[in-house]
Design a protein around this motif. Structure first.
Motif, short mmCIF file in Angstrom:
data_model
loop_
_atom_site.label_atom_id
_atom_site.label_comp_id
_atom_site.label_asym_id
_atom_site.label_seq_id
_atom_site.Cartn_x
_atom_site.Cartn_y
_atom_site.Cartn_z
N PHE A 166 -32.68 -3.63 24.06
CA PHE A 166 -32.08 -2.35 23.64
C PHE A 166 -32.74 -1.84 22.36
O PHE A 166 -33.07 -2.64 21.46
CB PHE A 166 -30.59 -2.52 23.34
N ILE A 167 -32.86 -0.53 22.27
CA ILE A 167 -33.23 0.12 21.01
C ILE A 167 -32.17 1.16 20.72
O ILE A 167 -31.89 2.04 21.54
CB ILE A 167 -34.62 0.78 21.08
N GLY A 168 -31.54 1.05 19.53
CA GLY A 168 -30.52 2.01 19.14
C GLY A 168 -31.15 3.22 18.48
O GLY A 168 -32.08 3.09 17.68
N GLY A 169 -30.60 4.40 18.78
CA GLY A 169 -31.00 5.62 18.11
C GLY A 169 -29.74 6.26 17.54
O GLY A 169 -28.70 6.32 18.20
N TYR A 170 -29.80 6.71 16.29
CA TYR A 170 -28.60 7.17 15.59
C TYR A 170 -28.66 8.66 15.30
O TYR A 170 -29.73 9.27 15.26
CB TYR A 170 -28.44 6.41 14.26
N GLU A 171 -27.49 9.19 15.00
CA GLU A 171 -27.33 10.59 14.65
C GLU A 171 -28.29 11.02 13.54
O GLU A 171 -28.83 12.12 13.54
CB GLU A 171 -25.87 10.77 14.16
N GLY A 172 -28.52 10.13 12.57
CA GLY A 172 -29.40 10.46 11.44
C GLY A 172 -30.87 10.35 11.75
O GLY A 172 -31.71 10.64 10.90
N GLY A 173 -31.21 9.89 12.97
CA GLY A 173 -32.61 9.80 13.36
C GLY A 173 -33.20 8.40 13.27
O GLY A 173 -34.27 8.14 13.79
N GLU A 174 -32.50 7.49 12.59
CA GLU A 174 -33.01 6.12 12.51
C GLU A 174 -33.09 5.49 13.90
O GLU A 174 -32.33 5.85 14.80
CB GLU A 174 -32.09 5.22 11.67
N VAL A 175 -33.96 4.50 14.02
CA VAL A 175 -33.98 3.66 15.22
C VAL A 175 -33.85 2.21 14.77
O VAL A 175 -34.16 1.86 13.62
CB VAL A 175 -35.26 3.83 16.06
N PHE A 176 -33.37 1.37 15.69
CA PHE A 176 -33.18 -0.05 15.36
C PHE A 176 -33.29 -0.85 16.65
O PHE A 176 -32.76 -0.45 17.69
CB PHE A 176 -31.79 -0.24 14.73
N ARG A 177 -33.96 -2.00 16.56
CA ARG A 177 -34.03 -2.89 17.74
C ARG A 177 -32.67 -3.59 17.88
O ARG A 177 -32.41 -4.57 17.20
CB ARG A 177 -35.19 -3.88 17.56
N SER A 178 -31.83 -3.05 18.76
CA SER A 178 -30.42 -3.42 18.82
C SER A 178 -30.10 -4.61 19.73
O SER A 178 -28.99 -5.13 19.67
CB SER A 178 -29.59 -2.23 19.32
N GLY A 179 -31.04 -5.00 20.57
CA GLY A 179 -30.78 -6.13 21.47
C GLY A 179 -32.05 -6.93 21.66
O GLY A 179 -32.99 -6.46 22.29
N LEU A 180 -32.07 -8.15 21.08
CA LEU A 180 -33.31 -8.94 21.05
C LEU A 180 -33.09 -10.33 21.62
O LEU A 180 -32.10 -10.98 21.31
CB LEU A 180 -33.81 -9.07 19.60
N CYS A 181 -34.05 -10.80 22.43
CA CYS A 181 -33.99 -12.14 23.01
C CYS A 181 -35.06 -13.04 22.41
O CYS A 181 -36.22 -12.62 22.26
CB CYS A 181 -34.24 -12.10 24.52
N TYR A 182 -34.65 -14.25 22.11
CA TYR A 182 -35.57 -15.27 21.59
C TYR A 182 -35.32 -16.58 22.31
O TYR A 182 -34.23 -16.81 22.86
CB TYR A 182 -35.31 -15.53 20.10
N ARG A 183 -36.31 -17.46 22.26
CA ARG A 183 -36.12 -18.87 22.59
C ARG A 183 -36.54 -19.68 21.40
O ARG A 183 -37.57 -19.39 20.79
CB ARG A 183 -37.00 -19.27 23.79
N ARG A 184 -35.74 -20.65 21.04
CA ARG A 184 -36.11 -21.60 20.00
C ARG A 184 -35.84 -22.98 20.56
O ARG A 184 -34.69 -23.28 20.91
CB ARG A 184 -35.30 -21.39 18.72
N GLY A 185 -36.88 -23.81 20.69
CA GLY A 185 -36.70 -25.10 21.35
C GLY A 185 -36.25 -24.86 22.78
O GLY A 185 -36.84 -24.05 23.50
N ASN A 186 -35.16 -25.53 23.19
CA ASN A 186 -34.63 -25.35 24.55
C ASN A 186 -33.58 -24.25 24.63
O ASN A 186 -33.05 -23.98 25.69
CB ASN A 186 -33.99 -26.66 25.03
N GLY A 187 -33.24 -23.64 23.49
CA GLY A 187 -32.10 -22.74 23.46
C GLY A 187 -32.47 -21.27 23.52
O GLY A 187 -33.53 -20.86 23.04
#
Ligand code: ZN
Length: 238
Positions: A166-187
Motif C-alpha cells: 500500500f501507498i497512502g496519499g493524503y489531503e495535504g499531498g504527502e505520500v507514505f509507504r503504508s503497507g510493507l512486507c519484510y522477512r527476517r530470518g524465518n519470520g
C-alpha cells in the motif's frame, strides 16, 4: 488454529476521555473482536503485563503477534524487545501497527531509525493498493478511504521492503509507504500505517480486512531456531 497475541500499551484509552469514547476497553479488544473466528484465537497483553517480562511459553505459543504502542515504547523492557525479535527470527509472524514504527522490536528488526514525518490535522487518506494480487490486499478495491488520519509522510527510514502493498496519499499531498512486507530470518513482518488512536480507524471494514489478511499471510511457514552449531564431517561421526 492460528494463535494471535495482541500487544497494546493501553494508555491513551485510559488517560484520555475522547480516545476512551472510541475504544472503551482498548484498541486491543476492538482488534480482538474483529479478528477472532473459527480458526483464529486471540490473546491480549498490555504494557502492564510486559513490564515484568514476557514468558517463553506465550511467545512459543504465538503464531502471529500484533504490536500497537505509542507513548510508552521506552517502558517496554529491552529484554522483551529482544525476545520478540528472536522469536520473529525463528519464525513467529508479526504485524506492527501505526506508531509501532518506533517500537523497540520494530527498530531491532529493521536496524534503522524508522523515523518519518508526521502531523495531526485530521486529513483524509487514500490507502492505494499497489499490489492487488498480494494476499494482504484480498477483497479490497483500488484504495481504502479513511476520512480522518494522522498524516505520516516520507521519508520513512526503513530498509527497502520485499513488497510494498500500500501507498497512502493524503489531503495535504504527502505520500507514505503504508503497507510493507519484510522477512527476517524465518519470520514474516508486516507494517501497516493506519491506526491513530484519536480516530475510529480500526472500525473501518477495509482496515479490518487488511489486518485479517495480514494475520493469515504472516502465519509461519515453519519454526526453527537459527543457531550456529559446530558439526563433524558427515560420515565421520562416532
Ligand atoms: Zn498516531
Amino acid at each position: 488454529m492460528i494463535h494471535v497475541t495482541i500487544y497494546n500499551e493501553f494508555l491513551h484509552e485510559q488517560n484520555n476521555e475522547k480516545i476512551r469514547a472510541i475504544y472503551p476497553d482498548g484498541i486491543h479488544m476492538c482488534i480482538k473482536r474483529f479478528l477472532e473466528c473459527d480458526d483464529i484465537s486471540v490473546k491480549t497483553i498490555t504494557l502492564e503485563d510486559v513490564q515484568n517480562g514476557i514468558s517463553d511459553e506465550l511467545l512459543k505459543g504465538t503464531d502471529v503477534m500484533l504490536w500497537w504502542g505509542h507513548m510508552a515504547h521506552e517502558k517496554v523492557p529491552d529484554e522483551v524487545a529482544k525476545k520478540v525479535q528472536q522469536e520473529v527470527l525463528s519464525g513467529m509472524g508479526i504485524i506492527f501497527l501505526h506508531s509501532g514504527h518506533h517500537s523497540k522490536p520494530f527498530r531491532l528488526l529493521m536496524g534503522t531509525s524508522c523515523n518519518l514525518t508526521w502531523r495531526e490535522d485530521g486529513d483524509y487518506e487514500r490507502v492505494w493498493v499497489v499490489k492487488p494480487a498480494h494476499p494482504i490486499a484480498r477483497g479490497l478495491g483500488r484504495f481504502i478511504y479513511i476520512p480522518e488520519v494522522e498524516t505520516y509522510g516520507e521519508p520513512f527510514d526503513v530498509p527497502e521492503p520485499d513488497v510494498t502493498v500500500f501507498i497512502g496519499g493524503y489531503e495535504g499531498g504527502e505520500v507514505f509507504r503504508s503497507g510493507l512486507c519484510y522477512r527476517r530470518g524465518n519470520g514474516k513482518i508486516f507494517y501497516f500505517q493506519p491506526g491513530h488512536e484519536s480516530f475510529p480507524i480500526y472500525k473501518i471494514p477495509d482496515v479490518q480486512t487488511v489486518i485479517r489478511n495480514a494475520v493469515r499471510w504472516a502465519y509461519p511457514d515453519g519454526r526453527a531456531a537459527i543457531d550456529c552449531p559446530h558439526v563433524t564431517k558427515p560420515g565421520t561421526e562416532g
